[in-house]
Design an enzyme around this catalytic site. Structure first.
Site, PDB file in Angstrom:
ATOM      1  N   ASP A 257       0.993  -1.145  -0.010  1.00 48.24           N
ATOM      2  CA  ASP A 257      -0.119  -0.086   0.080  1.00 48.24           C
ATOM      3  C   ASP A 257       0.923   1.305  -0.032  1.00 48.24           C
ATOM      4  OD1 ASP A 257      -2.586   1.320   0.157  1.00 48.24           O
ATOM      5  OD2 ASP A 257      -2.168   1.893   2.230  1.00 48.24           O
TER       6      ASP A 257
ATOM      7  N   GLU B 115       0.716   5.674   0.532  1.00 44.98           N
ATOM      8  CA  GLU B 115      -0.182   7.148   0.480  1.00 44.98           C
ATOM      9  C   GLU B 115       0.739   7.994  -0.382  1.00 44.98           C
ATOM     10  OE1 GLU B 115      -2.654   7.020   2.117  1.00 44.98           O
ATOM     11  OE2 GLU B 115      -2.943   5.219   3.269  1.00 44.98           O
TER      12      GLU B 115
ATOM     13  N   HIS C 274      -4.795  10.537   5.199  1.00 44.39           N
ATOM     14  CA  HIS C 274      -3.593   9.873   5.731  1.00 44.39           C
ATOM     15  C   HIS C 274      -3.395  10.426   7.085  1.00 44.39           C
ATOM     16  CE1 HIS C 274      -1.419  12.653   3.697  1.00 44.39           C
ATOM     17  NE2 HIS C 274      -1.707  12.107   2.334  1.00 44.39           N
TER      18      HIS C 274
ATOM     19  N   HIS D 135      -5.629   6.207   7.336  1.00 41.23           N
ATOM     20  CA  HIS D 135      -5.565   5.299   6.187  1.00 41.23           C
ATOM     21  C   HIS D 135      -3.919   5.256   6.226  1.00 41.23           C
ATOM     22  CE1 HIS D 135      -9.416   4.503   4.635  1.00 41.23           C
ATOM     23  NE2 HIS D 135      -9.744   5.388   5.510  1.00 41.23           N
TER      24      HIS D 135
ATOM     25  N   ASP E   3      -2.815  -0.357   6.830  1.00 38.55           N
ATOM     26  CA  ASP E   3      -3.741  -0.947   5.739  1.00 38.55           C
ATOM     27  C   ASP E   3      -3.309  -2.252   4.996  1.00 38.55           C
ATOM     28  OD1 ASP E   3      -5.401   1.100   5.996  1.00 38.55           O
ATOM     29  OD2 ASP E   3      -5.321   2.155   3.977  1.00 38.55           O
TER      30      ASP E   3
END
Length: 242
Positions: free
Chosen positions: A7, A9, A57, A152, A157
Site C-alpha cells: 500500500d 499514501e 492519511h 488510512h 492498511d
C-alpha cells in the site's frame, strides 16, 4: 512465489499531475503466511500535500521534513518487491504512482520488476457485485477488527489487507496440493510430482437443524398436497421400507 501485500499514501490522486508517494508499506507473505519481513518508508515528496489527502492519511509536510526522498530509497524498495506477486487494493492507483516514480529515475516499471499484480478490489467486485468493496467494507464483512485504524496509513492498511486477502482466497486452502519431486513413474529418473489432497471437513447437522429441515419439508408436503420431491431424493424407492 513470494507475495507482497502493498500500500502507498500520496500527496494527491493523480501522478500525472505531479503528485508523489509519501509512504510505502509492504508485508512479505510466503505460502499464505506472513514471514515477519516488511518494508515501511516515509518519503519527502518535494511538493505540497493536498489538504484533502492529508485529511485521509494524516501525514503532514512538516512530519516529512527530515525524511529521505524517493530516489534515496528506490533501490531498497525495488529489491523488496523484486520478482514477487504484489497484492494491492485498487492496484491501478498504487502501480500508477510507483511507475511514475520509477519512470522519473529511469528504473524498470512494476510489470518488469514483479512477477504479477493482484487487485483485491477487482476480486471483491467479482465476488460481491453491487456491494461496497472498500477495504473498510470488506473488513466489516469479514469481521476483521480495525479499531486501531484512525487514519488510512499504509502499514496498518497492509495488515488489514493481508487478512482480507486470506479471507477472500480461503477456499483455495482446501484445494492446495502438496507438490514434491521424485523419480518419474517410467523409471527414467526425471521429475515427477506427488499430489496430496488435504481431507475435507464434514460438518454434521445439529438436532435443531434436522428438526427445522423436517418442518420445512412438512410445509412443502402441504403446498403440493402430497410428498414433495425432496422426500424421494432423501429416501429413494429402493431404500424405502417395504
Amino acid at each position: 512465489m513470494r507475495q507482497i501485500i502493498l500500500d502507498t499514501e500520496t500527496t494527491g490522486l493523480d501522478p500525472n499531475q505531479g503528485h508523489r508517494i509519501i509512504e510505502f508499506a509492504g508485508l512479505e507473505m510466503v505460502n499464505r503466511k506472513l514471514t515477519g519481513r516488511h518494508l515501511h518508508l516515509y518519503m519527502h515528496p518535494e511538493r505540497d500535500i493536498d489538504p484533502d489527502a492529508e485529511r485521509v492519511h494524516g501525514i503532514s509536510l512538516d512530519f516529512l521534513a527530515d525524511k529521505p526522498k524517493f530516489r534515496d530509497v528506490a533501490a531498497e524498495l525495488c529489491e523488496f518487491i523484486d520478482d514477487a506477486e504484489l497484492i494491492i487494493h485498487n492496484a491501478p492507483f498504487d502501480v500508477g504512482f510507483l511507475n511514475a516514480e520509477f519512470n522519473r529515475l529511469g528504473l524498470p516499471l512494476v510489470n518488469k520488476q514483479c512477477a504479477a499484480v493482484t487487485d483485491t478490489l477487482a476480486m471483491a467486485r467479482d465476488t460481491f457485485p453491487g456491494k461496497r468493496n472498500s477495504l473498510d467494507a470488506l473488513c466489516d464483512r469479514f469481521e476483521i477488527d480495525r479499531s486501531n485504524r484512525t487514519f488510512h496509513g499504509a502499514l496498518i492498511d497492509c495488515e488489514l489487507l493481508a487478512e482480507v486477502y486470506l479471507w477472500m482466497t480461503r477456499g483455495q486452502e482446501s484445494l492446495m496440493m502438496d507438490i514434491g519431486y521424485g523419480d518419474a513413474a517410467d523409471g527414467s529418473g526425471g521429475q515427477g510430482y506427488r499430489f496430496e489432497r488435504q481431507p475435507l471437513t464434514v460438518l454434521a447437522a445439529s438436532a435443531e437443524e434436522l428438526a427445522a429441515h423436517q418442518d420445512y419439508l412438512d410445509t412443502l408436503d402441504k403446498s403440493v398436497k402430497g410428498s414433495c420431491l425432496w422426500r424421494s431424493i432423501e429416501n429413494p424407492p429402493s431404500e424405502q421400507p417395504a
